[in-house]
Design an enzyme around this catalytic site. Structure first.
Site, PDB file in Angstrom:
ATOM      1  N   GLY A  12      -2.519  -9.851   9.674  1.00  0.00           N
ATOM      2  CA  GLY A  12      -3.211  -8.313   8.503  1.00  0.00           C
ATOM      3  C   GLY A  12      -3.086  -9.274   6.621  1.00  0.00           C
ATOM      4  O   GLY A  12      -3.101 -10.141   6.783  1.00  0.00           O
ATOM      5  N   GLN A  13      -3.391  -8.265   5.541  1.00  0.00           N
ATOM      6  CA  GLN A  13      -4.275  -8.402   4.840  1.00  0.00           C
ATOM      7  C   GLN A  13      -2.401  -9.061   4.083  1.00  0.00           C
ATOM      8  O   GLN A  13      -2.265 -10.306   3.052  1.00  0.00           O
ATOM      9  CB  GLN A  13      -4.389  -7.295   4.500  1.00  0.00           C
ATOM     10  CG  GLN A  13      -5.465  -7.434   2.473  1.00  0.00           C
ATOM     11  CD  GLN A  13      -5.366  -5.753   1.569  1.00  0.00           C
ATOM     12  OE1 GLN A  13      -4.170  -5.390   2.136  1.00  0.00           O
ATOM     13  NE2 GLN A  13      -5.648  -6.626   0.384  1.00  0.00           N
ATOM     14  N   ASP A  35       1.925 -10.772  16.024  1.00  0.00           N
ATOM     15  CA  ASP A  35       0.903  -9.721  15.535  1.00  0.00           C
ATOM     16  C   ASP A  35      -0.016  -9.659  16.823  1.00  0.00           C
ATOM     17  O   ASP A  35      -0.206  -9.973  17.877  1.00  0.00           O
ATOM     18  CB  ASP A  35      -0.666 -10.684  14.618  1.00  0.00           C
ATOM     19  CG  ASP A  35      -1.485  -9.060  14.014  1.00  0.00           C
ATOM     20  OD1 ASP A  35      -0.929  -9.548  12.877  1.00  0.00           O
ATOM     21  OD2 ASP A  35      -2.086  -9.045  14.949  1.00  0.00           O
ATOM     22  N   ILE A  36      -0.447  -8.554  17.165  1.00  0.00           N
ATOM     23  CA  ILE A  36      -1.317  -7.471  18.082  1.00  0.00           C
ATOM     24  C   ILE A  36      -2.537  -8.325  18.699  1.00  0.00           C
ATOM     25  O   ILE A  36      -2.955  -8.295  19.929  1.00  0.00           O
ATOM     26  CB  ILE A  36      -1.626  -6.347  18.069  1.00  0.00           C
ATOM     27  CG1 ILE A  36      -1.865  -5.863  19.610  1.00  0.00           C
ATOM     28  CG2 ILE A  36      -3.137  -5.782  16.845  1.00  0.00           C
ATOM     29  CD1 ILE A  36      -1.600  -4.071  19.461  1.00  0.00           C
ATOM     30  N   ASN A  53       2.315  -6.204  20.122  1.00  0.00           N
ATOM     31  CA  ASN A  53       2.361  -5.236  19.962  1.00  0.00           C
ATOM     32  C   ASN A  53       3.463  -4.385  19.898  1.00  0.00           C
ATOM     33  O   ASN A  53       4.895  -4.053  21.296  1.00  0.00           O
ATOM     34  CB  ASN A  53       1.460  -3.974  21.436  1.00  0.00           C
ATOM     35  CG  ASN A  53       1.437  -2.824  20.916  1.00  0.00           C
ATOM     36  OD1 ASN A  53       1.811  -2.092  20.128  1.00  0.00           O
ATOM     37  ND2 ASN A  53       0.243  -2.121  22.094  1.00  0.00           N
ATOM     38  N   TYR A 143      -0.762   8.884   7.569  1.00  0.00           N
ATOM     39  CA  TYR A 143      -0.613   7.649   6.457  1.00  0.00           C
ATOM     40  C   TYR A 143       0.647   8.004   5.407  1.00  0.00           C
ATOM     41  O   TYR A 143       2.136   7.407   5.795  1.00  0.00           O
ATOM     42  CB  TYR A 143      -1.886   6.614   6.007  1.00  0.00           C
ATOM     43  CG  TYR A 143      -1.093   5.340   5.676  1.00  0.00           C
ATOM     44  CD1 TYR A 143      -0.196   4.578   6.522  1.00  0.00           C
ATOM     45  CD2 TYR A 143      -1.312   5.337   4.076  1.00  0.00           C
ATOM     46  CE1 TYR A 143      -0.377   3.108   5.380  1.00  0.00           C
ATOM     47  CE2 TYR A 143      -0.708   4.549   3.789  1.00  0.00           C
ATOM     48  CZ  TYR A 143      -0.427   2.465   4.285  1.00  0.00           C
ATOM     49  OH  TYR A 143       0.148   1.896   3.973  1.00  0.00           O
ATOM     50  N   LYS A 147       4.845   7.285   5.950  1.00  0.00           N
ATOM     51  CA  LYS A 147       5.462   6.404   5.317  1.00  0.00           C
ATOM     52  C   LYS A 147       6.572   7.023   4.398  1.00  0.00           C
ATOM     53  O   LYS A 147       7.670   6.535   4.541  1.00  0.00           O
ATOM     54  CB  LYS A 147       4.469   5.633   3.989  1.00  0.00           C
ATOM     55  CG  LYS A 147       3.420   4.806   4.714  1.00  0.00           C
ATOM     56  CD  LYS A 147       4.170   3.491   4.747  1.00  0.00           C
ATOM     57  CE  LYS A 147       3.417   2.222   6.089  1.00  0.00           C
ATOM     58  NZ  LYS A 147       4.219   0.677   5.724  1.00  0.00           N
TER      59      LYS A 147
END
Ligand code: SER
Length: 317
Positions: A12-13, A35-36, A53, A143, A147
């Site tokens: 990811g980022q 990672d997936i 996953n 989200y 969190k």
């Protein structure tokens, strides 16, 4: 004993930048990426990579028992805009994924771990300027709700089971190595790609939508610093406020114009505006500064210069 690190959500980022930084420091074989996303030659060449996953508990257990990581960075999550499109899946991935990783970390005696929270934990009732560490938190996105619940779990797992988990509330993150996926702050990365390619950008947030943001190098520094800090320096066991800079799309466009004359920004507002309007404009991160020595290096102009320099090379090359 060698530090064995596992990154979950390495593609990811944040994971993309974090994995290369940790591999430079600890050696590529001591940092297991997962990672997936499907394993390909490029990923496997860079070092150990496992398709995972986080909802698959058995695979997670196999991974922990085979590699015996001592430090975990659990980054796999669904961001704000994507989770609004599929709230049930957003909740499941963010919460069940977290439980699975925390439970495996306890079972396999992981020494410490990092789990990211976000400015999305705040909501319409939160003071928006210089948002304090402790204040009203009434997130209204799935989200943000996941969190905030996750932060409470971090503290609970630390106090009840002794899991040494550390966390920061990331602002919008801006980097050149990887694209963000499905967030409300994504415009602040996309704008650079479009500025270099077409000299114009159509923004999905209004020009005066000020949000807290951070250059990726600062975010990686904070992530590694809090994870490696002595345990007694990490006094907040839910999640720390963290700040780099704050700007709105108009201000970012003018900073880009200092390098690219005639750059134009226009606006086509979408549903992400509502999410941005519920988030703070700026963050008070004095606790992170006092407790474990946090300090950002990049302001708006330094970030813009670096992004344009790095991306021009990549896009032109
Ligand atoms: N960058 C994230 C998002 O926009 C916030 O943490 O969803």
């Amino acid at each position: 004993m060698t530090t064995k690190i596992l990154i979950i959500g390495s593609e990811g980022q944040v994971g993309t930048d974090l994995s290369s930084r940790l591999r430079d420091t600890y050696g590529k074989n001591n940092v297991i990426c997962s990672d997936i996303r499907v394993a390909d030659e490029k990923k496997l060449d860079a070092g150990p990579y496992i398709e995972l996953n986080v909802l698959d508990k058995q695979r997670l257990a196999e991974l922990f028992s085979t590699h015996k990581p001592s430090v975990i960075y659990h980054l796999a999550a669904m961001l704000s805009a994507t989770a609004e499109k599929n709230p049930k899946l957003g909740w499941e991935l963010n919460m069940d994924g977290m439980f699975n990783v925390f439970d495996a970390a306890l079972e396999y005696n992981v020494q410490r771990m990092f789990w990211p929270s976000s400015i999305a934990v705040f909501g319409p009732g939160t003071p928006r300027e210089n948002t304090p560490q402790d204040c009203v938190m009434d997130p209204n996105t799935i989200y943000g709700i996941s969190k905030l619940a996750g932060e409470r779990y971090c503290e609970y797992y630390f106090k009840r089971y002794g899991l040494d988990v550390r966390s920061v509330r990331y602002p919008g993150l801006i980097g050149w190595k990887a694209l963000p996926g499905g967030g409300t702050t994504d415009y602040a990365v996309d704008i650079f790609h479009q500025a270099i390619k077409t000299n114009r950008y159509t923004c999905f947030l209004k020009g005066d939508t000020e949000l807290p943001m951070m250059y990726m190098d600062d975010a990686i520094k904070a992530t590694i610093d809090i994870t490696e800090a002595p345990s007694d320096e990490v006094k907040i066991r839910s999640s720390y406020n963290l700040a780099g800079m704050s700007f709105d799309p108009e201000l970012l466009a003018s900073a880009i114009r200092k390098h690219i004359a005639g750059f134009e920004i226009s606006y086509e507002i979408d549903q992400r505006q509502k999410i941005a309007d519920s988030w703070p404009k700026s963050i008070d991160d004095s606790r992170a500064r006092a407790d474990w020595g946090w300090k950002n290096d990049y302001d708006l102009d330094a970030m813009v210069a670096e992004m344009l320099m790095r991306l021009s090379g990549m896009i032109a090359g």
